[in-house]
Design a protein around this motif. Structure first.
Motif, PDB file in Angstrom:
ATOM      1  N   LEU A 153       0.717  -1.251  -0.205  1.00  0.00           N
ATOM      2  CA  LEU A 153      -0.168  -0.265   0.155  1.00  0.00           C
ATOM      3  C   LEU A 153       0.838   1.307  -0.126  1.00  0.00           C
ATOM      4  CD1 LEU A 153      -2.938   0.079   0.256  1.00  0.00           C
ATOM      5  CD2 LEU A 153      -3.093   0.483   2.517  1.00  0.00           C
ATOM      6  N   ALA A 187       4.042   1.643  -1.075  1.00  0.00           N
ATOM      7  CA  ALA A 187       4.921   1.919  -2.139  1.00  0.00           C
ATOM      8  C   ALA A 187       4.034   2.386  -3.361  1.00  0.00           C
ATOM      9  CB  ALA A 187       5.402   0.638  -2.878  1.00  0.00           C
ATOM     10  N   LEU A 188       2.855   1.665  -3.456  1.00  0.00           N
ATOM     11  CA  LEU A 188       1.848   2.323  -4.434  1.00  0.00           C
ATOM     12  C   LEU A 188       1.235   4.058  -4.223  1.00  0.00           C
ATOM     13  CD1 LEU A 188       0.016  -0.797  -5.616  1.00  0.00           C
ATOM     14  CD2 LEU A 188       1.515   0.735  -7.000  1.00  0.00           C
ATOM     15  N   ALA A 189       1.109   3.797  -2.663  1.00  0.00           N
ATOM     16  CA  ALA A 189       0.850   5.462  -2.360  1.00  0.00           C
ATOM     17  C   ALA A 189       2.112   6.459  -2.613  1.00  0.00           C
ATOM     18  CB  ALA A 189       0.553   5.405  -0.791  1.00  0.00           C
ATOM     19  N   ILE A 190       3.075   6.074  -2.358  1.00  0.00           N
ATOM     20  CA  ILE A 190       4.104   7.012  -2.624  1.00  0.00           C
ATOM     21  C   ILE A 190       4.361   7.352  -4.220  1.00  0.00           C
ATOM     22  CG2 ILE A 190       6.791   7.186  -2.948  1.00  0.00           C
ATOM     23  CD1 ILE A 190       6.942   5.219  -0.334  1.00  0.00           C
ATOM     24  N   MET A 191       3.994   6.605  -5.074  1.00  0.00           N
ATOM     25  CA  MET A 191       4.136   6.636  -6.524  1.00  0.00           C
ATOM     26  C   MET A 191       2.551   7.642  -6.886  1.00  0.00           C
ATOM     27  SD  MET A 191       5.109   3.156  -8.310  1.00  0.00           S
ATOM     28  CE  MET A 191       4.960   3.602  -9.874  1.00  0.00           C
ATOM     29  N   ALA A 192       1.852   7.222  -6.201  1.00  0.00           N
ATOM     30  CA  ALA A 192       0.372   8.288  -6.555  1.00  0.00           C
ATOM     31  C   ALA A 192       0.734   9.520  -6.164  1.00  0.00           C
ATOM     32  CB  ALA A 192      -0.697   7.547  -5.605  1.00  0.00           C
ATOM     33  N   PHE A 226       3.903  11.016  -5.893  1.00  0.00           N
ATOM     34  CA  PHE A 226       4.630  11.596  -6.597  1.00  0.00           C
ATOM     35  C   PHE A 226       4.060  11.973  -7.912  1.00  0.00           C
ATOM     36  CE2 PHE A 226       8.105  11.611  -9.939  1.00  0.00           C
ATOM     37  CZ  PHE A 226       8.906  12.307  -9.373  1.00  0.00           C
ATOM     38  N   PHE A 227       3.255  11.420  -8.510  1.00  0.00           N
ATOM     39  CA  PHE A 227       2.578  11.605  -9.883  1.00  0.00           C
ATOM     40  C   PHE A 227       1.566  12.788  -9.868  1.00  0.00           C
ATOM     41  CE2 PHE A 227       5.154   8.323 -11.474  1.00  0.00           C
ATOM     42  CZ  PHE A 227       5.545   8.747 -12.535  1.00  0.00           C
TER      43      PHE A 227
END
Lengths: 393, 123
Positions: free
Chosen positions: B29, B31-36, B38-39
């Motif tokens: 959760l 890792a994908l939250a960080i990507m979300a 960032f973008f």
């Protein structure tokens, strides 16, 4: 040696002499798979190689003979082909092809939808505990749980590393070879998305929620499209290095596509290469269901746990979308149907969410939005597989 | 087949498996939250940079005011040209259909009576 003895030896070599009822059952299963694929066009690309593999792997033969035709016999042709499964080579190459054919724009245009893909991975971790309660060792439990990721390749990859019949637990108990049952369960549930998901989606959402219209996705710049795979690769590799064979290849394939300069490489990876690997993985996974490995009560338990994992994952994605809606402005709300696409069955689960949305409102097209959690689910399940590998190997 | 031996023992869940479950899920959760995150920020940053490049509203108007100076003759010439151009345009047709009758005068060369089949009959 007289003629009679020679003929008797020949007879003892034949499949008729060595056949057991288990072999016959498995051959019938293989024939049914091929029949379903040809007669009803039911996932033919998957089921024909798989079904033929099941038939091939269950042809009875004399085990003590000098030749070695079986998939588990060292030096046989099938055994060499099976090497790609055992070492996780085929799943990695399939991820390369997937990356080269996937457009990540839906994900980049609405990044918060990535959370749905992550939320749906709850199916993996809940099933992990469920399998342990039912008495499976930890490594086998992890391999079974990954069915909840709803991606056959990730399931094969993790099982080939954790439950390949080659390892032993700390107390000397041998971890069984579960590649066959787990791969078959994962592929079957992936093809049954349209049967499993809709009742859960309907049960967990209200009509009003299913009618939610989402903002159209924005245009994504080329810069973002190139930055995403680079950042995704770095982040996933740093968080779960064991997921590198899958996600490294996925993002590499995506860079080939998005750079715009390596079109022929992207084309090869997404067409010819992936086709070759699908043939090999389907055939060898099918052949790995040799009756003595596959026909066990445990296989039925694995199928039950797999279905449970799949259902929990679907419910997890939907419920998370509903929770997110509590914090979002009215114009930014998410249609919870797309939460179900958080399971990685690309693109079937996104298509189901789209069709369910259309059934409620024929002008509400959700496919563009549903692809985002779908791809995030693929990435999330691969990260989860990498983490489980890291924890358990 | 070996007999089915199903156990249901929650005590089989040890401390380590609980750590794997919760830590594993939270890491996925996270890792994908960080990507979300960032973008989302990246898009905001891109918008900001684009706006900055375009400048503040009114900047260009001021620039134009200082640069563009046109005399009355030039304006009149442009207006006349535009008038002539638009008066030449045919926005609407008259929609009157004219059917002209064309009568064909008789010629033995186009006569059916002297067609090739009839000639054949004489043979």
């Amino acid at each position: 040696m007289n003629t009679l003895q020679t003929l008797l030896g020949l007879w003892e070599d034949t499949g008729f002499y060595n056949a057991t009822w288990e072999n016959i059952i498995m051959i019938l299963v293989g024939i049914i798979l091929v029949f379903l694929a040809i007669r009803y066009s039911y996932k033919p690309l998957l089921l024909i190689p798989l079904g033929m593999g099941v038939i091939l792997g269950n042809i009875p033969f004399l085990h003590g003979a000098a030749y070695h035709p079986g998939i588990y016999q060292e030096g046989s042709v099938l055994n060499y082909l099976f090497f790609g499964v055992l070492k996780g080579i085929y799943p990695a190459l399939i991820f390369l092809g997937l990356g080269a054919m996937t457009d990540l724009s839906p994900l980049i245009s609405n990044p918060k939808l990535m959370l749905l893909g992550a939320a749906a991975q709850v199916g993996i971790f809940v099933t992990f505990l469920g399998a342990m309660v039912l008495g499976f060792p930890m490594a086998e439990s992890a391999a079974i749980a990954i069915i909840g990721g709803a991606d056959g390749n990730t399931a094969i990859f993790l099982t080939s590393q954790l439950a390949n019949g080659l390892h032993a637990t700390g107390n000397g108990m041998v971890i069984q070879n579960l590649i066959g049952p787990i791969a078959i369960a994962a592929y079957i549930y992936m093809s049954l998305v349209s049967v499993i998901q809709p009742p859960i989606m309907k049960l967990l959402t209200t009509k009003k929620e299913r009618l939610i219209r989402m903002k159209p996705p924005r245009t994504v710049s080329k810069f973002e499209k190139i930055l995403f795979p680079l950042l995704g690769l770095l982040l996933s590799a740093f968080v779960a290095p064991a997921s590198l064979p899958l996600l490294g290849m996925f993002f590499f394939g995506n860079i080939l596509k998005e750079s715009g300069l390596t079109k022929q490489l992207a084309n090869t990876a997404s067409t010819i290469l992936i086709d070759i690997v699908v043939i090999l993985i389907g055939l060898t996974v099918g052949a790995s269901t040799q009756a003595d490995v596959f026909l066990k009560w445990q296989s039925i338990l694995i199928f039950v746990l797999g279905a449970f994992a799949f259902m929990v994952a679907t419910a997890g994605g939907i419920m998370f979308a509903k929770v997110m809606n509590l914090f979002l402005k009215k114009e930014n709300r998410i249609n919870p149907l797309i939460g179900a696409s958080g399971v990685a069955a690309v693109p079937d689960s996104a298509r189901i969410a789209h069709e369910m949305g259309l059934r409620e409102d024929p002008t509400n097209h959700l496919i563009g939005h549903a692809m985002a959690p779908n791809i995030a689910g693929l990435i999330g399940s691969a990260i989860a597989a990498g983490l489980l590998l890291g924890f358990l190997l | 087949m070996e007999p089915l031996n199903i156990t249901f023992d929650p005590s089989l869940i040890d401390h380590y498996s609980l750590v794997i479950t919760f830590a594993g899920y939270l890491i996925v959760l996270g890792a994908l939250a960080i990507m979300a995150y960032f973008f989302t920020r990246l898009h905001t940053l891109q918008d900001f940079l684009k706006k900055r490049k375009l400048g503040k509203p009114g900047d260009n108007e001021q620039e134009q005011k200082t640069k563009v100076v046109m005399t009355g003759e030039e304006n009149a010439a442009i207006a006349a040209a535009l008038y002539l151009f638009f008066s030449e345009l045919h926005d609407e047709e008259k929609y009157v259909m004219t059917i002209r009758k064309v009568s064909k005068t008789y010629s033995p060369w186009s006569s059916k009576i002297y067609g090739i089949l009839n000639t054949m009959k004489h043979w």
